[in-house]
Scaffold this active site. Structure first.
Site, PDB file in Angstrom:
ATOM      1  N   HIS A 187      -7.374   9.930  -7.955  1.00 60.55           N
ATOM      2  CA  HIS A 187      -6.786   9.151  -9.048  1.00 60.55           C
ATOM      3  C   HIS A 187      -7.209   9.738 -10.397  1.00 60.55           C
ATOM      4  O   HIS A 187      -6.381   9.904 -11.290  1.00 60.55           O
ATOM      5  CB  HIS A 187      -7.219   7.682  -8.962  1.00 60.55           C
ATOM      6  CG  HIS A 187      -6.316   6.833  -8.139  1.00 60.55           C
ATOM      7  ND1 HIS A 187      -5.539   5.846  -8.682  1.00 60.55           N
ATOM      8  CD2 HIS A 187      -6.070   6.796  -6.812  1.00 60.55           C
ATOM      9  CE1 HIS A 187      -4.847   5.250  -7.732  1.00 60.55           C
ATOM     10  NE2 HIS A 187      -5.167   5.801  -6.583  1.00 60.55           N
ATOM     11  N   ARG A 188      -8.488  10.045 -10.539  1.00 60.28           N
ATOM     12  CA  ARG A 188      -8.981  10.600 -11.808  1.00 60.28           C
ATOM     13  C   ARG A 188      -8.331  11.941 -12.113  1.00 60.28           C
ATOM     14  O   ARG A 188      -7.923  12.203 -13.254  1.00 60.28           O
ATOM     15  CB  ARG A 188     -10.498  10.753 -11.780  1.00 60.28           C
ATOM     16  CG  ARG A 188     -11.203   9.440 -11.938  1.00 60.28           C
ATOM     17  CD  ARG A 188     -12.710   9.618 -12.001  1.00 60.28           C
ATOM     18  NE  ARG A 188     -13.322   8.301 -11.996  1.00 60.28           N
ATOM     19  CZ  ARG A 188     -14.293   7.943 -12.794  1.00 60.28           C
ATOM     20  NH1 ARG A 188     -14.803   8.794 -13.643  1.00 60.28           N
ATOM     21  NH2 ARG A 188     -14.782   6.734 -12.734  1.00 60.28           N
TER      22      ARG A 188
ATOM     23  N   ARG B 178      -5.436  13.044 -11.105  1.00 64.67           N
ATOM     24  CA  ARG B 178      -4.020  12.847 -11.407  1.00 64.67           C
ATOM     25  C   ARG B 178      -3.828  12.374 -12.845  1.00 64.67           C
ATOM     26  O   ARG B 178      -2.869  12.755 -13.507  1.00 64.67           O
ATOM     27  CB  ARG B 178      -3.421  11.837 -10.429  1.00 64.67           C
ATOM     28  CG  ARG B 178      -1.918  11.626 -10.640  1.00 64.67           C
ATOM     29  CD  ARG B 178      -1.328  10.658  -9.655  1.00 64.67           C
ATOM     30  NE  ARG B 178      -1.848   9.317  -9.851  1.00 64.67           N
ATOM     31  CZ  ARG B 178      -1.987   8.431  -8.883  1.00 64.67           C
ATOM     32  NH1 ARG B 178      -1.691   8.731  -7.650  1.00 64.67           N
ATOM     33  NH2 ARG B 178      -2.457   7.232  -9.145  1.00 64.67           N
TER      34      ARG B 178
ATOM     35  N   ALA C  12       0.845  -1.190   0.000  1.00 66.12           N
ATOM     36  CA  ALA C  12       0.000   0.000   0.000  1.00 66.12           C
ATOM     37  C   ALA C  12       0.888   1.249   0.000  1.00 66.12           C
ATOM     38  O   ALA C  12       1.895   1.300   0.699  1.00 66.12           O
ATOM     39  CB  ALA C  12      -0.910  -0.006   1.231  1.00 66.12           C
TER      40      ALA C  12
END
Length: 165
Positions: free
Chosen positions: A47-48, A50, A8
């Site tokens: 995440h999107r 980035r 992780a």
């Protein structure tokens, strides 16, 4: 196919995105996460953000093999991640062995540059409950199957890729 594995927060996703975007767009991001709570919704949003433009996102919390098989030939693909996909199947009480075999079969025939991310869950302590031990065992076997068919395996440690295969 390149398999990127690590613990992780080891930098797996960011490194995989960098590898994918070294090729020409459009790129396909196959997301396996489900937004069950606010924290997960925030992680997905980060995440999107980035990734930016040039990406097409396909949500595949369960039918990952089907979504991968349906992709056009030659398209760079990032699958993120196998352990979330496996969690979804465990929570749905599906036949994990058959789902893993089906996925490994599709991954064994890449039709373009494919990058697959997974968590290494077997380097910690032995979990104290049966469900967690089962997850660790199934995830370990799945990771071994995917590593065996991958052309390249990268182990991420503290943001650094180590070539294993």
């Amino acid at each position: 196919m390149t398999f990127i594995i690590g613990g992780a927060r080891s930098g797996k996703s960011a490194h995989a995105e960098k590898l994918v975007t070294a090729g020409a767009a459009p790129w396909t991001y196959i997301a396996t996460a489900e937004a069950y709570d606010d924290e997960m919704r925030q992680r997905i949003a980060l995440h999107r953000a980035r990734r930016g433009e040039g990406w097409t996102t396909v949500d595949a919390p369960l039918d990952l093999a089907g979504e991968i098989a349906a992709l056009p030939e030659g398209r760079p693909v990032l699958v993120d991640c196998l352990t979330l996909w496996l969690t979804n199947h465990m929570l749905a009480d599906h036949d994990l062995e058959s789902e893993c075999l089906r996925l490994a079969d599709v991954l064994s025939r890449p039709r373009g540059p494919w990058f697959v991310v997974s968590n290494e869950v077997g380097q910690g302590i032995v979990p104290d409950n049966a469900l967690a031990r089962r997850f660790r065992d199934v995830a370990g076997r799945l990771n071994q199957q995917v590593a065996a068919i991958a052309d390249t395996v990268l182990l991420m440690v503290a943001g650094l890729p180590l070539k294993v295969k």
